[in-house]
Design a protein around this motif. Structure first.
Motif, mmCIF file in Angstrom:
data_model
loop_
_atom_site.group_PDB
_atom_site.id
_atom_site.type_symbol
_atom_site.label_atom_id
_atom_site.label_comp_id
_atom_site.label_asym_id
_atom_site.label_seq_id
_atom_site.Cartn_x
_atom_site.Cartn_y
_atom_site.Cartn_z
ATOM 1 N N ILE A 24 0.862 -1.184 0.000
ATOM 2 C CA ILE A 24 0.000 0.000 0.000
ATOM 3 C C ILE A 24 0.900 1.236 0.000
ATOM 4 C CG2 ILE A 24 -1.783 1.290 1.217
ATOM 5 C CD1 ILE A 24 -2.687 -1.323 2.480
ATOM 6 N N GLU A 25 0.683 2.125 -0.991
ATOM 7 C CA GLU A 25 1.521 3.314 -1.112
ATOM 8 C C GLU A 25 0.659 4.571 -1.124
ATOM 9 O OE1 GLU A 25 5.352 2.633 -3.685
ATOM 10 O OE2 GLU A 25 3.678 1.667 -4.704
ATOM 11 N N HIS A 26 1.123 5.593 -0.417
ATOM 12 C CA HIS A 26 0.465 6.895 -0.381
ATOM 13 C C HIS A 26 1.370 7.906 -1.090
ATOM 14 C CE1 HIS A 26 -2.580 5.696 2.692
ATOM 15 N NE2 HIS A 26 -1.637 4.820 2.993
ATOM 16 N N TYR A 27 0.786 8.697 -2.003
ATOM 17 C CA TYR A 27 1.564 9.641 -2.796
ATOM 18 C C TYR A 27 1.255 11.078 -2.384
ATOM 19 C CZ TYR A 27 2.560 5.621 -5.755
ATOM 20 O OH TYR A 27 2.977 4.401 -6.214
ATOM 21 N N TYR A 40 -2.802 -7.622 -9.607
ATOM 22 C CA TYR A 40 -3.558 -6.413 -9.916
ATOM 23 C C TYR A 40 -3.056 -5.259 -9.055
ATOM 24 C CZ TYR A 40 -6.065 -7.182 -5.535
ATOM 25 O OH TYR A 40 -6.367 -7.358 -4.211
ATOM 26 N N LYS A 41 -3.444 -4.055 -9.455
ATOM 27 C CA LYS A 41 -3.164 -2.850 -8.670
ATOM 28 C C LYS A 41 -4.408 -1.970 -8.703
ATOM 29 C CE LYS A 41 0.767 -0.670 -8.726
ATOM 30 N NZ LYS A 41 1.954 0.119 -9.159
ATOM 31 N N ILE A 42 -4.837 -1.517 -7.537
ATOM 32 C CA ILE A 42 -5.961 -0.591 -7.440
ATOM 33 C C ILE A 42 -5.412 0.799 -7.155
ATOM 34 C CG2 ILE A 42 -8.044 0.043 -6.169
ATOM 35 C CD1 ILE A 42 -8.437 -2.915 -5.540
ATOM 36 N N CYS A 43 -5.787 1.768 -7.997
ATOM 37 C CA CYS A 43 -5.378 3.159 -7.799
ATOM 38 C C CYS A 43 -6.594 3.984 -7.399
ATOM 39 C CB CYS A 43 -4.775 3.744 -9.074
ATOM 40 S SG CYS A 43 -3.151 3.097 -9.482
ATOM 41 N N VAL A 44 -6.516 4.603 -6.247
ATOM 42 C CA VAL A 44 -7.539 5.555 -5.823
ATOM 43 C C VAL A 44 -6.948 6.936 -6.092
ATOM 44 C CG1 VAL A 44 -9.002 6.355 -3.940
ATOM 45 C CG2 VAL A 44 -8.317 3.946 -4.055
ATOM 46 N N TRP A 45 -7.291 7.486 -7.267
ATOM 47 C CA TRP A 45 -6.672 8.728 -7.723
ATOM 48 C C TRP A 45 -7.213 9.924 -6.953
ATOM 49 C CZ3 TRP A 45 -2.729 8.283 -11.111
ATOM 50 C CH2 TRP A 45 -2.666 7.132 -11.903
#
Length: 217
Positions: A24-27, A40-45
Motif C-alpha cells: 500500500i503506497e500513499h503519494y 492487480y493494482k488498485i489506484c484511488v486517484w
C-alpha cells in the motif's frame, strides 16, 4: 479426504498469495493511494493536477507499472475526446476549439515540429466570431475542465479584443465572471494537452488549445 483438505488449503494459500494487496503506497500528489498485489493494482486517484476521486484497477502486467506510467496509459484518441465545456442550470454548452500551438513528432525525419494557429483575439480583430457559441451569464455558470488536460489560464476580452480579466487555474467555477459589469465579452479557456510519448527521444508531443465562447451579461 486428507488429500482433498490439503489441496483446498494449498489452493487458498496460493490465491491469498496472488490476490492479497501486499503493498500500500500513499503519494504526495494530493492523496493518491495504490493497493498492489502480484496480479492487480488498485489506484484511488486524488491528484491535484490530474484525476480526482476516481478508483481504477489495473491487471497483470500493467499492475507492475509505476504511477506515472499508469496515468499516461490513455491513448491519444481518448485524450482528444475530452473537451472543455460550460454548464449552468439549463444544460451543457460545447465551446469553439482553437488549436493555437502543436508540438508533433515526424517519424520519417526523427524530429519534432512545432506549428501555431489563431487565438481568440485574432478572431476578434478579424471580425470572425460568428462561430462562437453565445452563453447568457447566470449565477450557476461554471466551466468543466476534463482531468485529461491541464488548465493554463482563462482570459476575458471585450468586444475590441482588449483583455479585461485574467483568471488562473483555480477559477473554473465561474464565480469570478460575476465581477464583470453588464456587456458582451469573449472568453478563452487555454489548456495544455499531452500527446504521445516518443520513447526514442524521451519526450512527449503536445498541443495548446483555446476553448472560446461569447459571454453576455
Amino acid at each position: 479426504m486428507k488429500k482433498a483438505a490439503i489441496s483446498i488449503a494449498v489452493t487458498f494459500g496460493v490465491a491469498f498469495f496472488l490476490f492479497f494487496p501486499w503493498k500500500i503506497e500513499h503519494y504526495e500528489d494530493g492523496g493518491t493511494v495504490t493497493y498492489s498485489s502480484l496480479t492487480y493494482k488498485i489506484c484511488v486517484w486524488n491528484s491535484l493536477s490530474g484525476k480526482r476521486d476516481i478508483s481504477e484497477i489495473y491487471y497483470f502486467p500493467e499492475n507492475f507499472k509505476n504511477l506515472t506510467e499508469l496515468n499516461d496509459m490513455e491513448t491519444l484518441d481518448e485524450k482528444e475526446e475530452a473537451h472543455v465545456m460550460a454548464e449552468d442550470s439549463d444544460g451543457y454548452y460545447a465551446l469553439c476549439r482553437l488549436i493555437v500551438a502543436t508540438y508533433g513528432y515526424v517519424e520519417e525525419e526523427d524530429c519534432f515540429v512545432s506549428d501555431s494557429g489563431p487565438r481568440l483575439h485574432n478572431l476578434i480583430f478579424d471580425g470572425d466570431t460568428e462561430e462562437l457559441p453565445v452563453i447568457r451569464w447566470s449565477e450557476d455558470f461554471s466551466l468543466i475542465i476534463p482531468h485529461e488536460v491541464e488548465l493554463g489560464s482563462i482570459t476575458v476580452l471585450n468586444e475590441k479584443g482588449e483583455k479585461v480579466l485574467g483568471l488562473d487555474s483555480e477559477s473554473s467555477d465561474g464565480k469570478y465572471f460575476s465581477e464583470l459589469p453588464a456587456g458582451t465579452y469573449y472568453v478563452a479557456v487555454e489548456i495544455d494537452r499531452k500527446g504521445d510519448y516518443i520513447e526514442a527521444r524521451d519526450e512527449y508531443t503536445y498541443s495548446v488549445e483555446q476553448y472560446a465562447f461569447c459571454l453576455k451579461k
